[in-house]
Design an enzyme around this catalytic site. Structure first.
Site, mmCIF file in Angstrom:
data_model
loop_
_atom_site.group_PDB
_atom_site.id
_atom_site.type_symbol
_atom_site.label_atom_id
_atom_site.label_comp_id
_atom_site.label_asym_id
_atom_site.label_seq_id
_atom_site.Cartn_x
_atom_site.Cartn_y
_atom_site.Cartn_z
ATOM 1 N N HIS A 1 -2.298 11.389 25.904
ATOM 2 C CA HIS A 1 -1.978 11.539 24.476
ATOM 3 C C HIS A 1 -3.281 11.563 23.681
ATOM 4 C CE1 HIS A 1 2.170 9.736 25.516
ATOM 5 N NE2 HIS A 1 2.270 11.046 25.406
ATOM 6 N N ALA A 2 -3.474 12.635 22.935
ATOM 7 C CA ALA A 2 -4.769 12.939 22.328
ATOM 8 C C ALA A 2 -5.309 11.842 21.415
ATOM 9 C CB ALA A 2 -4.661 14.251 21.562
ATOM 10 N N ARG A 3 -4.440 11.230 20.618
ATOM 11 C CA ARG A 3 -4.929 10.307 19.578
ATOM 12 C C ARG A 3 -5.296 8.933 20.104
ATOM 13 N NH1 ARG A 3 0.746 10.094 16.246
ATOM 14 N NH2 ARG A 3 2.088 9.113 17.813
ATOM 15 N N GLU A 4 -5.012 8.677 21.390
ATOM 16 C CA GLU A 4 -5.258 7.354 21.965
ATOM 17 C C GLU A 4 -6.690 7.277 22.498
ATOM 18 O OE1 GLU A 4 -1.948 6.981 24.702
ATOM 19 O OE2 GLU A 4 -0.492 7.337 23.102
ATOM 20 N N ARG B 1 -0.920 14.155 19.073
ATOM 21 C CA ARG B 1 -0.520 13.501 20.313
ATOM 22 C C ARG B 1 -0.383 14.466 21.501
ATOM 23 N NH1 ARG B 1 3.242 9.207 22.149
ATOM 24 N NH2 ARG B 1 4.840 10.071 23.520
ATOM 25 N N ASN C 1 3.333 13.544 28.606
ATOM 26 C CA ASN C 1 3.919 12.446 29.368
ATOM 27 C C ASN C 1 5.446 12.491 29.378
ATOM 28 O OD1 ASN C 1 3.244 10.342 31.115
ATOM 29 N ND2 ASN C 1 3.697 8.788 29.572
ATOM 30 N N ARG C 2 5.991 13.684 29.042
ATOM 31 C CA ARG C 2 7.443 13.915 29.166
ATOM 32 C C ARG C 2 7.676 15.214 29.935
ATOM 33 N NH1 ARG C 2 6.710 9.742 27.145
ATOM 34 N NH2 ARG C 2 7.706 8.690 25.379
ATOM 35 N N HIS D 1 -3.101 4.418 28.322
ATOM 36 C CA HIS D 1 -2.537 4.796 27.035
ATOM 37 C C HIS D 1 -2.868 3.724 26.001
ATOM 38 C CE1 HIS D 1 0.202 8.064 28.471
ATOM 39 N NE2 HIS D 1 0.007 7.438 29.623
ATOM 40 N N ALA D 2 -2.430 3.957 24.763
ATOM 41 C CA ALA D 2 -2.517 2.945 23.713
ATOM 42 C C ALA D 2 -1.383 3.269 22.742
ATOM 43 C CB ALA D 2 -3.863 3.029 22.993
ATOM 44 N N TYR D 3 -0.840 2.277 22.092
ATOM 45 C CA TYR D 3 -1.281 0.892 22.081
ATOM 46 C C TYR D 3 -0.034 0.016 22.215
ATOM 47 C CZ TYR D 3 0.547 1.269 17.315
ATOM 48 O OH TYR D 3 1.378 1.501 16.227
ATOM 49 N N TYR E 1 10.330 1.035 26.642
ATOM 50 C CA TYR E 1 11.592 1.726 26.353
ATOM 51 C C TYR E 1 11.818 2.765 27.433
ATOM 52 C CZ TYR E 1 7.991 4.437 23.773
ATOM 53 O OH TYR E 1 6.852 5.090 23.400
ATOM 54 N N GLU F 1 -0.954 0.103 28.519
ATOM 55 C CA GLU F 1 -0.967 0.330 27.070
ATOM 56 C C GLU F 1 -2.034 -0.620 26.539
ATOM 57 O OE1 GLU F 1 0.633 2.361 25.060
ATOM 58 O OE2 GLU F 1 2.138 3.240 26.385
#
Length: 376
Positions: A135-138, A193, A210-211, A263-265, A315, A337
Site C-alpha cells: 500500500h503506497a501511503r504506508e 493506497r 492486497n485484495r 503494512h501500517a498502521y 477484520y 501492521e
C-alpha cells in the site's frame, strides 16, 4: 461528503463500537462535526492541519545530503528513485552478501527489484520473503525494509544471531512492492493506497494490491467497484506487480519457509487466515512464533502489539498476499501492521523511524530464529 477512510480500510468493517479514523477535506469539517455531535458519536481531531504535516515530511530536503549513498540516512523517508539507487549501490559494493534482480515490470513499466541477501554457503538454502509497500501511503514499510538490509550488512560480522541467519538462510527483500503507487504518493497524492493501473470504464486508477491475490478473491472485505480503496481488480493477479511476485513465490515455494509483509498502521502481528474465521493446521507453531516475536518487540520500548489470526484480530479480508502465501505452501506467513495506532496514522514522523524499525527488527529476528529450530 467525501471521506478517506484510514482505519478500517472499508466502510463494511464499521460496526457499533469500532474506532474509525477518517481524513476529511478542510471545508467539510464544519458540516461533519455538528452531524457527529447530533448522532452522539464521540470524536477527536488527531491532526488539525494535515497539509502542513505532509509538507513537513516531503518538503525540500536537499540540505540533508540524501543523495550520497555512503552516508545514506535510514532515518528519513526516501523516494522511489533514491531507494532504487541505494539498491544498485549495495549490489555493487556488497556483492558477497547482496544480489539484486528484478521479478518483472510494474503497470507503468518500472522494474520490480528484489534484493537477495545471504552468504552463498551451500547450494540449497531455505529462504524468507519480505515485502514492504504493497500500500503506497504506508511509508514506514519501505523504511523498515531498508533498515533490515542495513542491519544485516552492518551487524553480520559482530552479531552471532545475524551471522546464523545469513549463513543458514537467504532473504528475498522487496523494499517497494507497489512502485507506481509509491512514486505517486511522493509526487501527487500522499495518501494514495492502490496500484496505478487504468480502468477504461470508470475514470479511476488502481487496484488494492492486497485484495488481488487468488485466494477467496473479491469476497468479504474487498470491493468490486473500481473507485473504492479496496477494489479487488477485474480478476485475480490482474496487477502486473501481484502477478510477478506470485510467479516468483510459486517458483520458489519449496525453498521459501516464511512470508513477511509489512503494512501500517495498527501495531499488530497477524497470521492467516484473513478471509475466514478458521484455525490454521500449524496453529501452535505459528502462534508461538507470533507470541515470542511480540514479546521481543515490546522489550525495546514497551510498545504492545496485538497478535492473532487476521480475520478476528483486524477484520475479514479476502485476496490477501499473506493468505495466498500460506495456501501456496509457505508455512509461516505474517503481516505486520507497524506503528502507530492512529495518532499520526500514515504520517508517522521521521523521528519515529528508528524506534519503530529497531523494535520490529527484534520481532523479525525472533521469527527467523524460530524457523531455524524445528517446531512440532
Amino acid at each position: 461528503l467525501q471521506v478517506d477512510l484510514w482505519q478500517p480500510s472499508s466502510p463494511s468493517h464499521i460496526v457499533e463500537g469500532t474506532v474509525t479514523d477518517a481524513r476529511v477535506p478542510q471545508n467539510t469539517t464544519r458540516s461533519l462535526l455538528p452531524y457527529l455531535q447530533q448522532a452522539n458519536i464521540h470524536y477527536t481531531i488527531l491532526i488539525s492541519d494535515l497539509q502542513k504535516a505532509v509538507e513537513n515530511q516531503t518538503g525540500l530536503r536537499s540540505y540533508r545530503n540524501r543523495r550520497s549513498l555512503s552516508g545514506y540516512n535510514y532515518e528519513v523517508y526516501h523516494s522511489l528513485e533514491e531507494i532504487q539507487d541505494w539498491m544498485h549501490h549495495l549490489n555493487r559494493t556488497h556483492s558477497d552478501l547482496v544480489h539484486m534482480f528484478s521479478v518483472g515490470k510494474s503497470y507503468e513499466g518500472r522494474s520490480l527489484y528484489v534484493l537477495k541477501l545471504g552468504k552463498r554457503s551451500r547450494p540449497y538454502k531455505k529462504a524468507v520473503w519480505i515485502d514492504c509497500g504493497i500500500h503506497a501511503r504506508e511509508w514506514i514499510g519501505p523504511a523498515f525494509c531498508q533498515w533490515f538490509v542495513k542491519e544485516a550488512l552492518q551487524t553480520y560480522q559482530t552479531d552471532p544471531a545475524m551471522r546464523k541467519m545469513l549463513t543458514h538462510l537467504y532473504f528475498y527483500i522487496m523494499p517497494v512492492f507497489n512502485v507506481d503507487g509509491y512514486h505517486f504518493s511522493w509526487t501527487n497524492d500522499r495518501f494514495w493506497r492502490k496500484t496505478r493501473s487504468k480502468n477504461t470504464r470508470f475514470h479511476c486508477h488502481g487496484v488494492d494490491a492486497n485484495r488481488n491475490w487468488k485466494v477467496k478473491w473479491c469476497d468479504e472485505g474487498a470491493s468490486f467497484h473500481p473507485c473504492d480503496d479496496t477494489y479487488c481488480g477485474p480478476f485475480p493477479e490482474s496487477e502486473p506487480e501481484v502477478k510477478a511476485v506470485a510467479h516468483f513465490l510459486r517458483k520458489h515455494r519449496k525453498q521459501i519457509k516464511a512470508y513477511l509483509s509489512f503494512h501500517a498502521y495498527a501495531q499488530m502481528l497477524l497470521y492467516p487466515y484473513s478471509y475466514k474465521y478458521e484455525t490454521i493446521p500449524n496453529f501452535n507453531c505459528v502462534e508461538s512464533a507470533a507470541y515470542n516475536a511480540v514479546n521481543a518487540l515490546q522489550s525495546a520500548y514497551g510498545i504492545r502489539y496485538r497478535y492473532g489470526p487476521a480475520s478476528s484480530t483486524l477484520y475479514v479480508s479476502s485476496g490477501s498476499s499473506m493468505d495466498w502465501a500460506y495456501k501456496n505452501g509457505i508455512p509461516y506467513a505474517f503481516a505486520f501492521e507497524l506503528r502507530d495506532t492512529g495518532h499520526f496514522g500514515f504520517l508517522l514522523p521521521e523521528m519515529l523511524i528508528k524506534p519503530t524499525c529497531t523494535e520490529t527488527m527484534l520481532a523479525v529476528k525472533n521469527i527467523t530464529l524460530h524457523l531455524l529450530k524445528k517446531c512440532h
